[in-house]
Design an enzyme around this catalytic site. Structure first.
Site, PDB file in Angstrom:
ATOM      1  CG  HIS B 259      -1.819   1.160   1.363  1.00  0.00           C
ATOM      2  ND1 HIS B 259      -3.133   1.130   0.965  1.00  0.00           N
ATOM      3  CD2 HIS B 259      -1.610   2.412   1.833  1.00  0.00           C
ATOM      4  CE1 HIS B 259      -3.692   2.315   1.183  1.00  0.00           C
ATOM      5  NE2 HIS B 259      -2.789   3.117   1.724  1.00  0.00           N
ATOM      6  CD  GLU B 260       1.532   3.597   3.732  1.00  0.00           C
ATOM      7  OE1 GLU B 260       1.677   4.631   3.057  1.00  0.00           O
ATOM      8  OE2 GLU B 260       0.539   3.406   4.473  1.00  0.00           O
ATOM      9  CG  HIS B 263       0.458   6.313  -0.678  1.00  0.00           C
ATOM     10  ND1 HIS B 263      -0.512   7.114  -1.242  1.00  0.00           N
ATOM     11  CD2 HIS B 263      -0.149   5.657   0.348  1.00  0.00           C
ATOM     12  CE1 HIS B 263      -1.667   6.950  -0.572  1.00  0.00           C
ATOM     13  NE2 HIS B 263      -1.465   6.066   0.391  1.00  0.00           N
ATOM     14  CD  GLU B 289      -5.715   5.738   0.509  1.00  0.00           C
ATOM     15  OE1 GLU B 289      -4.772   6.531   0.716  1.00  0.00           O
ATOM     16  OE2 GLU B 289      -5.924   4.723   1.203  1.00  0.00           O
TER      17      GLU B 289
END
Lengths: 495, 495
Positions: B259-260, B263, B289
């Site tokens: 997830h990170e 980003h 997001e």
């Protein structure tokens, strides 16, 4: 402007410095490779901001008006330090300083290339320019005796060649024969016995335990890995030690950590009243170095230290170390051997590396030595003081970055720190039974003593004032000479 | 003032932001405990400096004069973004904003205490004040439809309740019955089979290898450990991912890192021309997001991903995992189970957590719901949407910091990002055979596609403009609904 305005101004300036210090730490420990160049621009922006604040008209007005409004010695001292910084900065014409910074950056790059090519000629033209700038700066700043004094004073306020010359001569007269005597001595120290593979994590565990025993507060600091070890006080509540692990030679990380830990204890223990002022800083480079060398050499390399820590050391060390005998180990970690590279030198020959640099840079500044003559002069002195002559400049004049970075007058602070450390050790002994305390393995009373007499004062006192208040005398090389003579005539059984 | 002056001004502003970002990273990963409070003062100084630069008369003059001197679209867009920031900042009276910041800080502390005491009443008075400030800000900023739109727009430019309301209704109509159907279904997913002890270092090795396959450039970033994971772009050449390891549940670190990492890929791949401008930033919170959820859910939790990575996963996993069967494992990591805590929710019920918050905060802002009524309203909605009712507010309204920190209008960006991600996935499929590409285990063509269509543009496009240019349509919930429906009717074998 009011005292409160001055306090707020200092606090803001310190905040920018704190951000900058964190960036410096990060650039030397964590930063991804490709961000390095970019980050130097950020360093530039923050440095400019601090410079503006150090030289602003607002600050000038505070320097003039605040002392009329208070008799608080802390504020008055902070104003005095701010004024010194102000004067030093404004005396150099800004255009000239900008040019210097450009040459400095080119010179550091040239130094890297010169090292790779082992070719001093690649660096020489930059050195000539940097020396010219340094001469010019010394004129701007002013000096009474030697042109070099203006530079020396920027690192060690109050010190002059008139003080240093006889002191270094005394050291030389004592140490050169001692080094020679050790060379001529039949007794040998077996350093091979301690050069076994020692896993990094185990070295780290031992180093951390020593830092802890020294009184390093891990709630106010941390230990990280780097290439060129340093300690940095981002704030007294955030002091970071770094070290480098060599798995084939544990001495690098162990003594390096103790050394940087000594710097760190200084930075962690400034009086809280000084925080957020320009006074939350070391009294000088020399006093700072006295703290690191005190712990590294006078504690860490002492027989008393190993009396208490040897078993503990073995509990972290691999099997190959387990057959070692303590006394032989102690002698091995204190091997004296003339060598070319300053940062790898033992604690005895180290002094000569500094004296050599001091003598040469003084001559470079007063013009009695030219840059062209420098490599030969270096090698000649090396031979005279340590009996060895470098074959190549990378082992000689090209080894340190200081001159290439435009720093002249910095080197002697290393040896000043060493002499101060010996003086401090002697003074502590009148209050604390050092051999017993060190043997007990609890160094907190020693740390507390240093905090009381050195750390807490920060920049409230000038270096020589601090030493005189503490020991009752000024700079005196005799204590270092006695320490080295006693220790090494014993280790090498010199009659 | 000149275009060059504007560029230099932006670069300087970015430098302060970069220093601030490094401090944020450090405060959440490395800082010693006792330095935390002190460091917030430094954050204050740097934030003030950036605020001054964002609202200065110099900037105002540049905003007025630079557009007359250039037709460079990058400069014009940068001026436009700088002007938006300028307007947003100057419209709020400085005294009122200062008061808000004070209440905000007190409220965050009260939130901590309210959580410890499980007592919403301790937070309620602060929430009331923060809601009043937010209403006031929305008035200052201006809005056309709903008072809430002014807030929403600060996180997601161009989005309004008029757009969001029907979209969220559509989602709700599709997802609530799907969640119900899964609950009623006899087929069960055995999550226990994957909850074995998994050593941190082994988890890290696998996470690093996945980050590498995603195209994360380790010369421009790093991975560290933290309590509350995040990714931060200090500069596009220095993007840092953080994660948290739970040795009893590898999903935390693995899906968190992916997830990170999503980003981070965004932050690493802004066009170089945008660096040092206000345009080197995500288009919006929602678009940011979309990048994290794209990688976490559409790639990381997909059957195709585990077809290629399962063996690789097992090579890092302890013995207890070695008897697992891939298809059963895939179903286990995709278990759907209504739960109280948003950040622990599965990818299907997650959507309902956001819709619940959106509906409540909209009502809090327009006054149709009072703070006193909030806890019950929360629990009622929880029961209506997920069929579960919290026993205590810590499992309900006290769980997130957002409102307590004064952030209203932020929550919907999480779900916007999710819908955007589904739209982007559908669009990629017209260029890339996704199942095949994912199965091959080389995700670089996917990363390159995202860079071409999303990353490189930074803030050059508004979020809806970016989505429309890319997909040919605006915000559309159907793709997310199809994705979730197809995936979970399959996993839970719903007829």
């Amino acid at each position: 402007m009011s005292v409160e305005a001055f306090k707020a101004y200092m606090k803001e300036m310190k905040a920018y410095q704190e951000a900058l210090n964190l960036i410096f730490w990060d650039m030397r420990t964590k930063i991804p490779k490709k961000a390095m160049e970019e980050r130097t621009d950020v360093v530039g922006v923050l440095s400019d901001k601090i410079y503006q604040m150090q030289t602003s008209d607002d600050l000038k007005e505070m320097i003039e008006t605040v002392p009329t409004q208070t008799s608080d010695p802390l504020i008055l001292k902070a104003i005095a330090v701010a004024e010194e910084d102000y004067q030093r900065n404004v005396k150099i014409p800004q255009a000239e300083y900008r040019q210097f910074v450009v040459v400095q950056a080119k010179s550091e790059a040239a130094w890297q290339e010169a090292r790779e090519a082992n070719d001093f000629e690649m660096l020489a033209p930059y050195l000539e320019q940097l020396i010219a700038y340094n001469k010019s700066f010394s004129h701007y700043w002013g000096y009474e005796g030697h042109l070099y004094d203006g530079l020396l004073n920027s690192y060690e306020p109050g010190l002059t060649t008139a003080i240093l010359d006889p002191v270094f001569e005394t050291l030389k007269d004592a140490l050169v024969p001692l080094i020679k005597a050790i060379e001529d001595q039949a007794v040998d120290v077996d350093v091979q016995q301690i050069l076994h593979h020692f896993p990094k994590d185990d070295q780290k565990a031992f180093a951390l335990s020593i830092l802890d025993r020294m009184g390093f507060d891990f709630d106010k600091g941390r230990l990280d890995e780097t290439i060129h070890p340093f300690a940095i006080g981002i704030h007294p509540f955030d002091v970071r030690v770094t070290t480098r692990y060599d798995e084939r030679d544990f001495r690098t990380a162990l003594f390096g950590t103790i050394h940087e830990g000594g710097h760190a204890l200084y930075e962690q223990n400034f009086d809280e009243a000084l925080h957020h002022t320009v006074l939350a800083d070391g009294a000088s480079m020399g006093i700072h170095e006295s703290q690191s060398l005190f712990w590294e050499n006078f504690i860490g390399r002492s027989n008393d230290f190993w009396d208490s820590q040897f078993k503990h050391f073995l509990s972290h060390a691999p099997a190959a170390f387990q057959t070692l005998e303590k006394q032989s180990f102690y002698r091995a970690v204190n091997e004296v051997k003339p060598s070319f590279i300053r940062i790898e030198a033992d604690e005895l020959t180290y002094a000569m590396h500094i004296i050599l640099r001091y003598e040469l840079e003084k001559e470079l500044i007063d013009g009695s030595l030219t840059v062209q003559e420098l490599p030969k002069a270096w090698n000649d002195k090396m031979e005279a003081y340590l009996g060895i002559r470098p074959d190549q400049d990378i082992d000689g004049v090209l080894q340190d970055i200081h001159w290439a970075a435009g720093d002249f007058g910095y080197f002697p602070t290393y040896l000043l720190g060493y002499m101060y450390a010996a003086q401090i050790y002697k003074r502590i002994e009148t209050d604390i039974h050092m051999p017993m305390m060190i043997k007990m393995g609890d160094y907190s009373p020693i740390r507390e003593w240093l905090t009381e007499h050195v750390h807490r004062h920060g920049k409230m006192k000038k270096p020589l004032e601090l030493i005189e208040d503490m020991t009752g005398e000024g700079l005196n090389p005799d204590y270092l000479i006695h320490y080295l003579t006693d220790k090494y005539t014993d280790i090498y059984q010199i009659k």
